[in-house]
Scaffold this active site. Structure first.
Site, mmCIF file in Angstrom:
data_model
loop_
_atom_site.group_PDB
_atom_site.id
_atom_site.type_symbol
_atom_site.label_atom_id
_atom_site.label_comp_id
_atom_site.label_asym_id
_atom_site.label_seq_id
_atom_site.Cartn_x
_atom_site.Cartn_y
_atom_site.Cartn_z
ATOM 1 N N LYS A 37 -3.542 -10.093 -6.539
ATOM 2 C CA LYS A 37 -4.763 -10.342 -5.774
ATOM 3 C C LYS A 37 -5.919 -9.495 -6.308
ATOM 4 O O LYS A 37 -5.700 -8.340 -6.665
ATOM 5 C CB LYS A 37 -4.460 -9.956 -4.316
ATOM 6 C CG LYS A 37 -5.452 -10.403 -3.301
ATOM 7 C CD LYS A 37 -5.027 -9.950 -1.916
ATOM 8 C CE LYS A 37 -5.197 -8.465 -1.745
ATOM 9 N NZ LYS A 37 -5.013 -7.961 -0.391
ATOM 10 N N LYS B 125 0.814 -1.217 0.000
ATOM 11 C CA LYS B 125 0.000 0.000 0.000
ATOM 12 C C LYS B 125 0.847 1.266 0.000
ATOM 13 O O LYS B 125 0.470 2.268 -0.596
ATOM 14 C CB LYS B 125 -0.960 0.009 1.192
ATOM 15 C CG LYS B 125 -2.058 -1.016 1.039
ATOM 16 C CD LYS B 125 -3.242 -0.720 1.907
ATOM 17 C CE LYS B 125 -4.383 -1.668 1.580
ATOM 18 N NZ LYS B 125 -5.504 -1.554 2.492
ATOM 19 N N LYS C 50 -10.422 -4.444 -3.999
ATOM 20 C CA LYS C 50 -11.385 -3.381 -4.262
ATOM 21 C C LYS C 50 -10.684 -2.068 -4.546
ATOM 22 O O LYS C 50 -11.301 -1.131 -5.040
ATOM 23 C CB LYS C 50 -12.434 -3.259 -3.150
ATOM 24 C CG LYS C 50 -11.958 -3.319 -1.707
ATOM 25 C CD LYS C 50 -13.134 -3.150 -0.755
ATOM 26 C CE LYS C 50 -13.104 -3.982 0.509
ATOM 27 N NZ LYS C 50 -11.986 -3.768 1.422
#
Ligand code: TYM
Length: 334
Positions: A196, A113, A199
């Site tokens: 992966k 992230k 969202k």
């Protein structure tokens, strides 16, 4: 009795990976004397840039998805993390004092992230796993059903609990067990079988959202990346074919069978034959959830009533835990 706790972030819409890797298992774990607590982790959702005007709506949407998928407020408490946020944040601080920075540095979710600019990432994103540990330990959860990507965070939680118990000389915190269940513990992107499904990924074509229409689902599956070979004769034949493996896995999970059973059915077939079957199955399983969500979201006040009852229950479990933590840690008048 098992005490089950898990949560999802209200960032964007939920996607198929959230459903197959976690939510569907939450539904199955209800009953059998289990006590279930399902949280909407809105305090985690603010660790990345987000829209404040949308946060409460997203929290209701995720709650609606839980309910539509079959989480039953008669058996499970559903609550927003921020509604018990004082207790979660307070415990987080205490256990932050016994979380090693070296361990946080190894967290792959943070690395993913934060990206290349880790120096500029917020402290909240870095400390995300400590808040997650607090979410779990505050309720003395025995089991935590999650997708495979959360395994590392669960290991950290177990470590912190053991450190606390050792430091304060009491087997106080329950050491929680991760539950990584079913065939689809890691659903991959439709555009790249090595990434992966997420969202927050940029391309909407990479995922199936729980709110997608039948047409959108069919289009995404039709355009999903594949390879030129027909489907293999054995599960071993999926090795080094990440896209084929992913689509077969999704099919197996949605139909409640195994990859071996799906391979047996489609061995030697072309993707052009398999994909429409996968679309039909996905629409049949996801469609009713989408429909139910739409109904539920038309009555946001009813969602709020469920969240309020859930928060009250959550607080009644969390407050005594936190009180005892303070006593063990030696605080004044704890
Ligand atoms: P979140 O919102 O990213 O994901 C929610 C759940 O969905 C699972 N999941 C997947 N499973 C399979 N394949 C995928 N592609 C996929 N994508 C997501 C995740 O593993 C997760 O179970 N940190 C947690 C939220 C959290 C939490 C907690 C969970 C905060 N506190 C306490 C359990 C207990 C997370 O990443 O959520």
């Amino acid at each position: 009795m098992k005490r089950i706790l898990s949560g999802m972030q209200p960032t964007n819409r939920l996607q198929l990976g959230n459903y197959l890797g976690a939510l569907r298992n939450w539904v199955d774990l209800q009953g059998n004397g289990n006590q279930c607590l399902y949280c909407v982790v809105d305090m985690h959702a603010i660790t990345m840039p987000y829209d404040a005007a949308q946060l409460a709506t997203s929290t209701r949407e995720v709650t609606a998805a839980y309910l539509a998928a079959g989480v039953d407020p008669k058996h499970s408490s559903i609550f927003a993390q921020s509604a018990v946020g004082d207790l979660h944040a307070e415990l987080m601080w205490y256990i932050a004092t016994m979380t090693q920075i070296g361990k946080l540095d190894r967290m792959t979710q943070f690395k993913d992230k934060a990206g290349k600019n880790a120096e500029k990432a917020g402290l909240g994103l870095y400390a995300y796993p400590v808040l997650m540990a607090a979410d779990i330990l505050l309720y003395q959860a025995t089991h935590v059903p999650v997708g495979e990507d959360q395994k590392q965070h669960l290991e950290l939680t177990r470590d912190v609990a053991a450190t606390f118990n050792h430091r304060y000389g009491k087997e106080f915190f329950t050491i929680p067990e991760p539950m990584i269940m079913g065939e689809a513990t890691r659903v991959m992107s439709l555009r790249d079988g090595t990434q992966k499904m997420s969202k927050s990924a940029e391309s909407d074509m990479s995922r199936i959202n729980l709110t997608d229409t039948a047409e959108v689902i069919a289009d995404k599956i039709k355009r999903a990346k594949t390879d030129p070979l027909p489907l293999p004769e054995t599960v071993d034949g999926l090795k080094d074919r990440p896209e084929a493996d992913n689509l077969i896995t999704i099919y197996a999970a949605l139909s409640g069978t195994t990859k071996a059973a799906v391979i047996a059915e489609f061995a030697g077939k072309q993707f052009s034959e398999f994909k429409p079957k996968l679309s039909d199955l996905t629409v049949a399983k996801i469609g009713p959830i989408t429909e139910k969500m739409r109904h539920l979201l038309a009555e946001p006040k009813e969602i709020d009533v469920i969240l309020e009852a859930g928060a009250e229950k959550a607080r009644s479990i969390a407050a005594p835990t936190l009180k005892e933590v303070k006593q063990l840690m030696g605080f004044w008048k704890a």
